[in-house]
Motif scaffolding. Structure first.
Motif, PDB file in Angstrom:
ATOM      1  N   SER A 168      -3.366  -8.062   3.230  1.00  0.00           N
ATOM      2  CA  SER A 168      -3.134  -7.350   2.297  1.00  0.00           C
ATOM      3  C   SER A 168      -4.803  -6.341   1.836  1.00  0.00           C
ATOM      4  O   SER A 168      -5.576  -4.843   1.525  1.00  0.00           O
ATOM      5  CB  SER A 168      -3.357  -7.654   0.853  1.00  0.00           C
ATOM      6  OG  SER A 168      -5.071  -9.179   0.903  1.00  0.00           O
ATOM      7  N   TRP A 498     -11.276 -13.854  -2.656  1.00  0.00           N
ATOM      8  CA  TRP A 498     -10.287 -12.840  -1.921  1.00  0.00           C
ATOM      9  C   TRP A 498      -9.209 -13.741  -1.183  1.00  0.00           C
ATOM     10  O   TRP A 498      -8.860 -13.068  -0.127  1.00  0.00           O
ATOM     11  CB  TRP A 498     -11.074 -11.445  -2.180  1.00  0.00           C
ATOM     12  CG  TRP A 498     -11.921 -11.614  -0.350  1.00  0.00           C
ATOM     13  CD1 TRP A 498     -11.858 -11.744   0.544  1.00  0.00           C
ATOM     14  CD2 TRP A 498     -13.050 -11.680  -0.991  1.00  0.00           C
ATOM     15  NE1 TRP A 498     -13.540 -11.892   1.261  1.00  0.00           N
ATOM     16  CE2 TRP A 498     -14.285 -11.704  -0.234  1.00  0.00           C
ATOM     17  CE3 TRP A 498     -13.917 -11.063  -2.730  1.00  0.00           C
ATOM     18  CZ2 TRP A 498     -15.435 -11.523  -0.438  1.00  0.00           C
ATOM     19  CZ3 TRP A 498     -15.239 -11.610  -2.381  1.00  0.00           C
ATOM     20  CH2 TRP A 498     -16.301 -11.100  -1.574  1.00  0.00           C
ATOM     21  N   GLU A 500      -7.767 -17.041   1.418  1.00  0.00           N
ATOM     22  CA  GLU A 500      -6.562 -18.003   1.053  1.00  0.00           C
ATOM     23  C   GLU A 500      -7.368 -19.265   0.697  1.00  0.00           C
ATOM     24  O   GLU A 500      -6.651 -20.140  -0.080  1.00  0.00           O
ATOM     25  CB  GLU A 500      -5.787 -17.503   1.858  1.00  0.00           C
ATOM     26  CG  GLU A 500      -4.692 -16.698   2.269  1.00  0.00           C
ATOM     27  CD  GLU A 500      -3.593 -16.996   2.959  1.00  0.00           C
ATOM     28  OE1 GLU A 500      -3.165 -18.328   3.635  1.00  0.00           O
ATOM     29  OE2 GLU A 500      -3.495 -15.748   3.226  1.00  0.00           O
ATOM     30  N   SER A 508      -9.480 -17.521 -10.525  1.00  0.00           N
ATOM     31  CA  SER A 508      -8.743 -16.959 -11.789  1.00  0.00           C
ATOM     32  C   SER A 508     -10.051 -15.876 -12.584  1.00  0.00           C
ATOM     33  O   SER A 508      -9.761 -14.867 -13.342  1.00  0.00           O
ATOM     34  CB  SER A 508      -8.354 -17.381 -12.480  1.00  0.00           C
ATOM     35  OG  SER A 508      -8.998 -18.498 -13.452  1.00  0.00           O
ATOM     36  N   SER A 511     -10.176 -13.075 -10.107  1.00  0.00           N
ATOM     37  CA  SER A 511      -8.900 -12.644 -10.059  1.00  0.00           C
ATOM     38  C   SER A 511      -8.557 -11.743 -11.564  1.00  0.00           C
ATOM     39  O   SER A 511      -7.498 -10.440 -11.405  1.00  0.00           O
ATOM     40  CB  SER A 511      -8.030 -12.933  -9.395  1.00  0.00           C
ATOM     41  OG  SER A 511      -6.979 -14.270 -10.295  1.00  0.00           O
ATOM     42  N   ARG A 512      -8.857 -11.568 -12.527  1.00  0.00           N
ATOM     43  CA  ARG A 512      -8.427 -10.804 -13.854  1.00  0.00           C
ATOM     44  C   ARG A 512      -9.035  -9.992 -14.152  1.00  0.00           C
ATOM     45  O   ARG A 512      -8.890  -8.715 -14.542  1.00  0.00           O
ATOM     46  CB  ARG A 512      -8.986 -11.797 -14.403  1.00  0.00           C
ATOM     47  CG  ARG A 512     -10.093 -11.843 -15.138  1.00  0.00           C
ATOM     48  CD  ARG A 512     -10.415 -13.303 -16.097  1.00  0.00           C
ATOM     49  NE  ARG A 512     -11.907 -13.136 -16.358  1.00  0.00           N
ATOM     50  CZ  ARG A 512     -12.408 -14.764 -17.056  1.00  0.00           C
ATOM     51  NH1 ARG A 512     -11.619 -15.483 -17.747  1.00  0.00           N
ATOM     52  NH2 ARG A 512     -13.710 -14.126 -17.587  1.00  0.00           N
ATOM     53  N   ILE A 516      -4.263  -4.435 -11.143  1.00  0.00           N
ATOM     54  CA  ILE A 516      -2.785  -4.462 -10.076  1.00  0.00           C
ATOM     55  C   ILE A 516      -1.966  -3.794 -10.938  1.00  0.00           C
ATOM     56  O   ILE A 516      -0.955  -3.534  -9.896  1.00  0.00           O
ATOM     57  CB  ILE A 516      -2.445  -5.746 -10.613  1.00  0.00           C
ATOM     58  CG1 ILE A 516      -2.081  -6.123 -12.519  1.00  0.00           C
ATOM     59  CG2 ILE A 516      -3.391  -7.781 -10.961  1.00  0.00           C
ATOM     60  CD1 ILE A 516      -1.968  -7.431 -12.765  1.00  0.00           C
ATOM     61  N   ARG A 522      -0.843  -2.393  -5.549  1.00  0.00           N
ATOM     62  CA  ARG A 522       0.605  -3.596  -5.615  1.00  0.00           C
ATOM     63  C   ARG A 522       1.238  -3.156  -3.962  1.00  0.00           C
ATOM     64  O   ARG A 522       1.710  -3.661  -3.434  1.00  0.00           O
ATOM     65  CB  ARG A 522       1.096  -1.716  -6.829  1.00  0.00           C
ATOM     66  CG  ARG A 522       1.397  -2.424  -7.881  1.00  0.00           C
ATOM     67  CD  ARG A 522       2.255  -2.514  -8.892  1.00  0.00           C
ATOM     68  NE  ARG A 522       3.121  -0.781  -8.779  1.00  0.00           N
ATOM     69  CZ  ARG A 522       2.169   0.256  -9.244  1.00  0.00           C
ATOM     70  NH1 ARG A 522       0.741   0.368 -10.229  1.00  0.00           N
ATOM     71  NH2 ARG A 522       2.648   1.163  -8.879  1.00  0.00           N
ATOM     72  N   ARG A 525       0.474  -5.569  -1.491  1.00  0.00           N
ATOM     73  CA  ARG A 525       0.493  -6.893  -2.161  1.00  0.00           C
ATOM     74  C   ARG A 525      -0.607  -8.122  -2.242  1.00  0.00           C
ATOM     75  O   ARG A 525      -0.683  -9.442  -2.339  1.00  0.00           O
ATOM     76  CB  ARG A 525       1.279  -8.007  -1.302  1.00  0.00           C
ATOM     77  CG  ARG A 525       3.106  -6.986  -1.389  1.00  0.00           C
ATOM     78  CD  ARG A 525       3.520  -7.546   0.148  1.00  0.00           C
ATOM     79  NE  ARG A 525       4.720  -6.979  -0.102  1.00  0.00           N
ATOM     80  CZ  ARG A 525       6.065  -6.624   0.953  1.00  0.00           C
ATOM     81  NH1 ARG A 525       5.690  -8.723   1.522  1.00  0.00           N
ATOM     82  NH2 ARG A 525       7.504  -7.168   0.923  1.00  0.00           N
ATOM     83  N   ILE A 526      -1.031  -7.082  -3.136  1.00  0.00           N
ATOM     84  CA  ILE A 526      -2.330  -8.086  -3.889  1.00  0.00           C
ATOM     85  C   ILE A 526      -2.444  -8.493  -5.056  1.00  0.00           C
ATOM     86  O   ILE A 526      -1.405  -8.478  -5.936  1.00  0.00           O
ATOM     87  CB  ILE A 526      -4.157  -7.115  -3.498  1.00  0.00           C
ATOM     88  CG1 ILE A 526      -4.116  -7.191  -2.506  1.00  0.00           C
ATOM     89  CG2 ILE A 526      -4.992  -8.026  -4.195  1.00  0.00           C
ATOM     90  CD1 ILE A 526      -5.263  -5.480  -2.374  1.00  0.00           C
ATOM     91  N   THR A 527      -2.450  -9.905  -5.586  1.00  0.00           N
ATOM     92  CA  THR A 527      -1.784 -10.202  -6.017  1.00  0.00           C
ATOM     93  C   THR A 527      -3.146 -11.060  -7.115  1.00  0.00           C
ATOM     94  O   THR A 527      -4.090 -11.516  -6.135  1.00  0.00           O
ATOM     95  CB  THR A 527      -1.014 -11.642  -6.414  1.00  0.00           C
ATOM     96  OG1 THR A 527      -2.014 -12.330  -5.172  1.00  0.00           O
ATOM     97  CG2 THR A 527       0.160 -11.161  -6.117  1.00  0.00           C
ATOM     98  N   ALA A 528      -2.987 -11.064  -8.640  1.00  0.00           N
ATOM     99  CA  ALA A 528      -4.349 -11.251  -9.181  1.00  0.00           C
ATOM    100  C   ALA A 528      -4.030 -12.798  -9.780  1.00  0.00           C
ATOM    101  O   ALA A 528      -3.129 -13.655  -9.332  1.00  0.00           O
ATOM    102  CB  ALA A 528      -4.105 -10.756 -10.820  1.00  0.00           C
TER     103      ALA A 528
END
Length: 528
Positions: A168, A498, A500, A508, A511-512, A516, A522, A525-528
């Protein structure tokens, strides 16, 4: 001669002839003549009552003994012997087993059962206690070797996972590089001309960031802006390498931070003197050579604490140009007097304006020493964990129990730095380490920096920074209250947020701050 006549319910007549003299006696029924006696019903009844009371207790006691015996005895003979002898066989069995295990511990380990079920099967066919002890030792030794191998493999896999660049993030850089090429706005000047004067204005709060990670840089800038009381006073100086310059510039050109100023510069844009260039090149070559030495040693080690240390020394950050260039901070920002230097794996949670007002008392650098560990050094954060105190040049100058100061968040008085020879001292110690066979410290930027900055570090309140969020055991020990209260949190360690392998419990907090809503975030596909 004696002759008895008796009938039930009437008198009994006794006729006897002793010494030639006859005599006769009559007695009532139920009595005994002479010395003979009979047990009456009045005597039997109390006995029956007593037995009725005692026998239940006796039955319960026997039942308990039999149940206890079943745990240590395999036959009624053993249980009966235990019951009648009054000796606790569990004690004797324990002593006998202990002697057998001690004897097995002193003996050689032979090939044992492949599993616990096989061990049980063998012992049910052969009840020799000594053989059981040897078999048990063999099985435990095999398990211990398997556990050590599993730990070694885990540490290697963990190390490899920290090396990788997630798909990502790679996608994000490619998309932004393409945007930089086709979109004029993505190439617009940073900062805009009207804010250029702020880049050298000492009244503003200057933050330096050396990174080649676009997503990480965006989180640092966003979190600092959101938590600041006066965001319009913030000036971010982002320095990156040539390959990341286009994506980094495109991101901040198309995702401007209101009020604050962001400058993005590539290393290829600096016009340094030949002396500085030669020093940087020499530093990189020396660290790369040291890294190769540890790599060749580390790959052949079995799992020990030393193996773990070697893998830690081989982390990508140890060779990172961005990490090593911080020793040339005065050359990176020649027009600044003071700067707060942040790593790209930090998050700003509360206002940090007080850092620019802190009096360093003439020192070059301000840093946190103990972080979340209270009055003691954090695990693995003493000089002995970085430097080799068996080397005379190290042991003669430093104390192993001294707490090391931390990277992640530092304040540099660049004017004071320029008056010292810290950078040259750093380079000289690199040469000494190379001449000693790379035995003076573990690889990395911090060990020689501890030496170069010796006597030039001003302590900052430990509550300002919580570190070690990238280490499994340390992050689990940090309370939620300390995390929330800290103005800055640092994901130092291999488990970056960042990746896995980042820990969900603390990820969190990072990531917040990821945007996003951005179209490239998007698409990749980088998710918070």
């Amino acid at each position: 001669m004696k002759f008895y006549i008796s009938t039930k319910g009437i008198r009994r007549v006794t006729i006897s002839n002793e010494d030639g003299k006859g005599s006769a006696k009559t007695t009532t029924a139920g009595t005994v003549a002479g010395s003979g006696r009979r047990i009456s019903a009045r005597t039997v009844f109390p006995v029956v009552v007593v037995l009725g009371i005692v026998l239940p207790f006796l039955f319960v006691r026997i039942a308990i003994l039999m149940l206890e015996s079943a745990a240590v005895c395999s036959s009624f003979e053993c249980a009966g012997w235990r019951f009648f002898s009054g000796v606790d066989t569990s004690v004797e069995l324990r002593d006998e087993l202990t002697r057998a295990l001690v004897e097995a511990n002193d003996g050689n380990v032979k090939e044992g059962a492949g599993s616990f079920n096989e061990l049980v099967k063998e012992m049910t066919s052969n009840q020799d206690l000594k053989a059981f002890a040897f078999k048990t030792k063999s099985v435990l030794s095999q398990l211990e070797r398997k556990v050590q191998l599993a730990r070694q493999q885990e540490s290697v896999y963990w190390h490899l996972a920290s090396h990788g660049v997630p798909k990502s993030l790679h996608c994000l850089c490619l998309k932004l590089a393409e945007e930089y090429a086709v979109n004029a706005m993505a190439r617009s000047r940073l900062p805009p001309p009207e804010f250029v004067s702020r880049l050298v204005d000492p009244t503003f709060h200057h933050i330096g960031l050396l990174t080649d990670n676009v997503l990480a840089a965006s989180v640092v800038v966003t979190s600092a802006y959101k938590s600041s009381i006066n965001p319009e006073k913030l000036v971010f100086h982002i320095v990156t390498d040539k390959k990341t310059y286009a994506p980094m510039h495109a991101w901040f050109a198309t995702n401007s931070v209101k009020s604050a100023v962001v400058e993005v510069r590539g290393l290829h844009q600096y016009d340094w003197s030949e002396e500085v260039n030669a020093g940087v090149k020499e530093m990189l070559e020396t660290n790369h050579f040291i890294w190769k030495q540890y790599y060749n040693k580390g790959k052949d080690l079995q799992y020990t604490q030393e193996h773990s240390t070697y893998l830690e020394a081989l982390r990508p950050s140890r060779l990172s140009l961005m990490n090593q260039l911080r020793m040339y901070t005065p050359e990176l920002f020649p027009d600044l007097k003071r700067i707060v230097f942040l790593d790209d794996d930090v998050v700003i949670q509360h206002d940090i304006s007080s850092l620019w007002e802190l009096d360093l008392n003439g020192k070059v650098i301000g840093s946190v020493f103990k972080s979340w560990c209270g009055d003691s050094c954090c695990p693995g954060n003493k000089y002995m964990n970085y430097l080799n105190f068996s080397h005379p040049q190290v042991s003669s100058k430093f104390h192993g129990d001294q707490c090391a100061w931390l990277y992640g968040m530092n304040i540099f008085d660049l004017e004071a730095w320029r008056r010292t020879n810290i950078t040259e001292t750093y380079r000289q110690w690199l040469k000494l380490n190379l001449e000693s066979g790379t035995t003076m410290w573990n690889p990395g930027v911090l060990p020689p920096a501890l030496i170069a900055f010796d006597g030039q570090v001003h302590p900052i309140n430990s509550s300002m920074l919580v570190s070690d969020l990238g280490y499994r055991h340390q992050s689990a020990e940090i309370s939620k209250e300390k995390l929330e209260a800290a103005p800055i949190i640092h994901f130092s360690g291999p488990a970056k947020p960042w990746l896995e392998i980042g820990f969900p419990e603390v990820r969190s907090l990072w990531s917040r701050h990821v945007n996003i809503s951005n179209k490239f975030i998007r698409r990749c596909r980088i998710t918070a």
